[in-house]
Design a protein around this motif. Sequence first.
Motif, PDB file in Angstrom:
ATOM      1  N   MET A  49      15.166 -32.313 -21.068  1.00 40.91           N
ATOM      2  CA  MET A  49      16.227 -31.354 -20.772  1.00 40.91           C
ATOM      3  C   MET A  49      17.112 -31.797 -19.603  1.00 40.91           C
ATOM      4  N   LYS A  50      17.013 -33.039 -19.190  1.00 42.79           N
ATOM      5  CA  LYS A  50      17.716 -33.490 -17.974  1.00 42.79           C
ATOM      6  C   LYS A  50      19.239 -33.393 -18.089  1.00 42.79           C
ATOM      7  N   ASP A  51      19.774 -33.423 -19.307  1.00 38.00           N
ATOM      8  CA  ASP A  51      21.226 -33.351 -19.471  1.00 38.00           C
ATOM      9  C   ASP A  51      21.717 -31.969 -19.874  1.00 38.00           C
ATOM     10  N   ASP A  52      20.791 -31.013 -20.023  1.00 37.02           N
ATOM     11  CA  ASP A  52      21.197 -29.666 -20.379  1.00 37.02           C
ATOM     12  C   ASP A  52      21.699 -28.945 -19.130  1.00 37.02           C
ATOM     13  N   PRO A  53      22.896 -28.343 -19.178  1.00 37.09           N
ATOM     14  CA  PRO A  53      23.465 -27.716 -17.971  1.00 37.09           C
ATOM     15  C   PRO A  53      22.648 -26.549 -17.428  1.00 37.09           C
ATOM     16  N   GLN A  54      21.820 -25.926 -18.246  1.00 36.74           N
ATOM     17  CA  GLN A  54      21.025 -24.789 -17.792  1.00 36.74           C
ATOM     18  C   GLN A  54      19.534 -25.106 -17.720  1.00 36.74           C
ATOM     19  N   LEU A  55      18.990 -25.720 -18.747  1.00 37.24           N
ATOM     20  CA  LEU A  55      17.545 -25.937 -18.787  1.00 37.24           C
ATOM     21  C   LEU A  55      17.081 -27.169 -18.014  1.00 37.24           C
ATOM     22  N   SER A  56      17.990 -27.792 -17.288  1.00 35.13           N
ATOM     23  CA  SER A  56      17.620 -28.911 -16.417  1.00 35.13           C
ATOM     24  C   SER A  56      17.201 -28.419 -15.030  1.00 35.13           C
ATOM     25  N   ARG A  57      17.182 -27.099 -14.831  1.00 36.88           N
ATOM     26  CA  ARG A  57      16.776 -26.519 -13.545  1.00 36.88           C
ATOM     27  C   ARG A  57      15.703 -25.465 -13.740  1.00 36.88           C
ATOM     28  N   LYS A  58      15.142 -24.994 -12.642  1.00 37.03           N
ATOM     29  CA  LYS A  58      14.161 -23.915 -12.688  1.00 37.03           C
ATOM     30  C   LYS A  58      14.868 -22.563 -12.753  1.00 37.03           C
ATOM     31  N   VAL A  59      14.109 -21.541 -13.056  1.00 35.22           N
ATOM     32  CA  VAL A  59      14.605 -20.163 -12.986  1.00 35.22           C
ATOM     33  C   VAL A  59      14.753 -19.781 -11.518  1.00 35.22           C
ATOM     34  N   THR A  60      15.851 -19.128 -11.178  1.00 38.25           N
ATOM     35  CA  THR A  60      16.046 -18.693  -9.792  1.00 38.25           C
ATOM     36  C   THR A  60      15.314 -17.380  -9.533  1.00 38.25           C
ATOM     37  N   ASP A  61      15.038 -17.113  -8.257  1.00 42.85           N
ATOM     38  CA  ASP A  61      14.407 -15.843  -7.888  1.00 42.85           C
ATOM     39  C   ASP A  61      15.264 -14.669  -8.345  1.00 42.85           C
ATOM     40  N   ARG A  62      16.576 -14.828  -8.218  1.00 44.61           N
ATOM     41  CA  ARG A  62      17.489 -13.748  -8.587  1.00 44.61           C
ATOM     42  C   ARG A  62      17.423 -13.470 -10.084  1.00 44.61           C
ATOM     43  N   GLU A  63      17.353 -14.495 -10.895  1.00 46.07           N
ATOM     44  CA  GLU A  63      17.263 -14.293 -12.342  1.00 46.07           C
ATOM     45  C   GLU A  63      15.996 -13.532 -12.702  1.00 46.07           C
ATOM     46  N   TYR A  64      14.892 -13.909 -12.098  1.00 50.20           N
ATOM     47  CA  TYR A  64      13.631 -13.245 -12.413  1.00 50.20           C
ATOM     48  C   TYR A  64      13.625 -11.802 -11.907  1.00 50.20           C
ATOM     49  N   GLU A  65      14.204 -11.571 -10.742  1.00 52.13           N
ATOM     50  CA  GLU A  65      14.303 -10.215 -10.209  1.00 52.13           C
ATOM     51  C   GLU A  65      15.113  -9.321 -11.143  1.00 52.13           C
ATOM     52  N   ARG A  66      16.185  -9.870 -11.695  1.00 50.92           N
ATOM     53  CA  ARG A  66      17.006  -9.095 -12.636  1.00 50.92           C
ATOM     54  C   ARG A  66      16.190  -8.686 -13.854  1.00 50.92           C
ATOM     55  N   LEU A  67      15.357  -9.575 -14.339  1.00 49.18           N
ATOM     56  CA  LEU A  67      14.533  -9.256 -15.501  1.00 49.18           C
ATOM     57  C   LEU A  67      13.492  -8.193 -15.165  1.00 49.18           C
ATOM     58  N   ILE A  68      12.831  -8.345 -14.025  1.00 46.79           N
ATOM     59  CA  ILE A  68      11.813  -7.369 -13.618  1.00 46.79           C
ATOM     60  C   ILE A  68      12.443  -5.995 -13.404  1.00 46.79           C
ATOM     61  N   ASN A  69      13.596  -5.968 -12.756  1.00 45.54           N
ATOM     62  CA  ASN A  69      14.282  -4.691 -12.530  1.00 45.54           C
ATOM     63  C   ASN A  69      14.668  -4.035 -13.855  1.00 45.54           C
ATOM     64  N   TYR A  70      15.049  -4.853 -14.828  1.00 42.41           N
ATOM     65  CA  TYR A  70      15.394  -4.304 -16.138  1.00 42.41           C
ATOM     66  C   TYR A  70      14.160  -3.709 -16.807  1.00 42.41           C
ATOM     67  N   ALA A  71      13.031  -4.403 -16.691  1.00 39.51           N
ATOM     68  CA  ALA A  71      11.784  -3.890 -17.263  1.00 39.51           C
ATOM     69  C   ALA A  71      11.429  -2.536 -16.652  1.00 39.51           C
ATOM     70  N   ILE A  72      11.603  -2.420 -15.351  1.00 42.74           N
ATOM     71  CA  ILE A  72      11.325  -1.158 -14.655  1.00 42.74           C
ATOM     72  C   ILE A  72      12.261  -0.058 -15.150  1.00 42.74           C
ATOM     73  N   SER A  73      13.530  -0.412 -15.345  1.00 43.09           N
ATOM     74  CA  SER A  73      14.505   0.581 -15.809  1.00 43.09           C
ATOM     75  C   SER A  73      14.185   1.079 -17.219  1.00 43.09           C
ATOM     76  N   LEU A  74      13.547   0.222 -18.021  1.00 45.64           N
ATOM     77  CA  LEU A  74      13.135   0.638 -19.365  1.00 45.64           C
ATOM     78  C   LEU A  74      11.975   1.624 -19.322  1.00 45.64           C
ATOM     79  N   GLY A  75      11.198   1.560 -18.244  1.00 43.66           N
ATOM     80  CA  GLY A  75      10.007   2.377 -18.133  1.00 43.66           C
ATOM     81  C   GLY A  75       8.740   1.621 -18.491  1.00 43.66           C
ATOM     82  N   LEU A  76       8.840   0.291 -18.532  1.00 43.85           N
ATOM     83  CA  LEU A  76       7.698  -0.537 -18.930  1.00 43.85           C
ATOM     84  C   LEU A  76       6.619  -0.492 -17.855  1.00 43.85           C
ATOM     85  N   ASN A  77       5.416  -0.081 -18.244  1.00 41.82           N
ATOM     86  CA  ASN A  77       4.277  -0.024 -17.325  1.00 41.82           C
ATOM     87  C   ASN A  77       3.208  -1.061 -17.668  1.00 41.82           C
TER      88      ASN A  77
END
Length: 313
Positions: free
Chosen positions: A262-290
């Motif tokens: 994935m070294k030449d892929d503009p997105q998958l050549s890097r790790k997930v950022t803390d901000r991206e993961y926080e956005r996902l977790i916050n969305y899960a909370i907003s859904l009501g996922l326990n």
Amino acid sequence: MIFGDKNQMNETDMILHLMEACRLCPRECDVNRLEGKKGFCGVDAKVMVARAALHMWEEPCISGKEGSGAVFFSGCSLGCGFCQNRRISRGQCGKQITIEHLVDIFLNLQEQKANNINLVTAGQFLPQVAEALKRAKAQELHIPVVYNSSGYEKAEMLKMLDGLVDIYLPDFKYMDPELAGKYSHAKDYPQVAKLALEEMVRQVGMPEFDSCGMMKRGVIVRHLLLPGHVKNSKNVLKYLYETYRDKIYISMMNQYTPMPAMKDDPQLSRKVTDREYERLINYAISLGLNNGFIQEGETAKESFIPEFDGEGV
């Protein structure tokens, strides 16, 4: 010989017979794996295992303190471009073994106090694995059996495991067909995974845990957040939660590890950022996922990739 006289076939033999023109997975390659030919999965009909050992890196209710008895099978019907286990997923390493040897592996892991038998990417050997489980259970295998997969499974083939598997641990990678086509050459992934998950939930029902918090029965769906693709992840969570509510657990993973492919892929050549993961977790909370699991700390390291050196095989 994998099966005997066609006039004396049992149910498992009849399913194995399908490998003469293999249609076990959604790829439906139609190759004769019994003659040593390989389909998309990269392996023929001989069971191939790369590692069988106690594994500590699953969800807490799967690994526990003692570890999960993980059996890593070679080959894979999905073949993601970003796969961190490419050596085994393309069938490039592993040892060919008999069904009886596989039975011995299961029983040896139980003797090592494994919390469960964890079948990692076993779909390309479904008939042989089902037969091995039947034999092992007849020889007093009593710990739970976990089926750990990409989620890209034919629901009708999963019926082979009904009554043999206690816990399903599938991925649900994509809701976006275009993304599935780009990275896994499987635009049909969303629909296939939906039907497979429906069958898994039908088989094992509501989650059950023992007094120590170890899962004994149920489904945990894993979703790996890909860098730059939070929207896809939100759509996965929305579907899973609105469809199954408390019937399943959802494991939200941030451990994407950039691999050389994935070294030449503009997105998958890097790790997930803390901000991206926080956005996902916050969305899960907003859904009501326990009923969920999250990852904390630095998990996107290659040190989390096991050594596929034939240990335990």
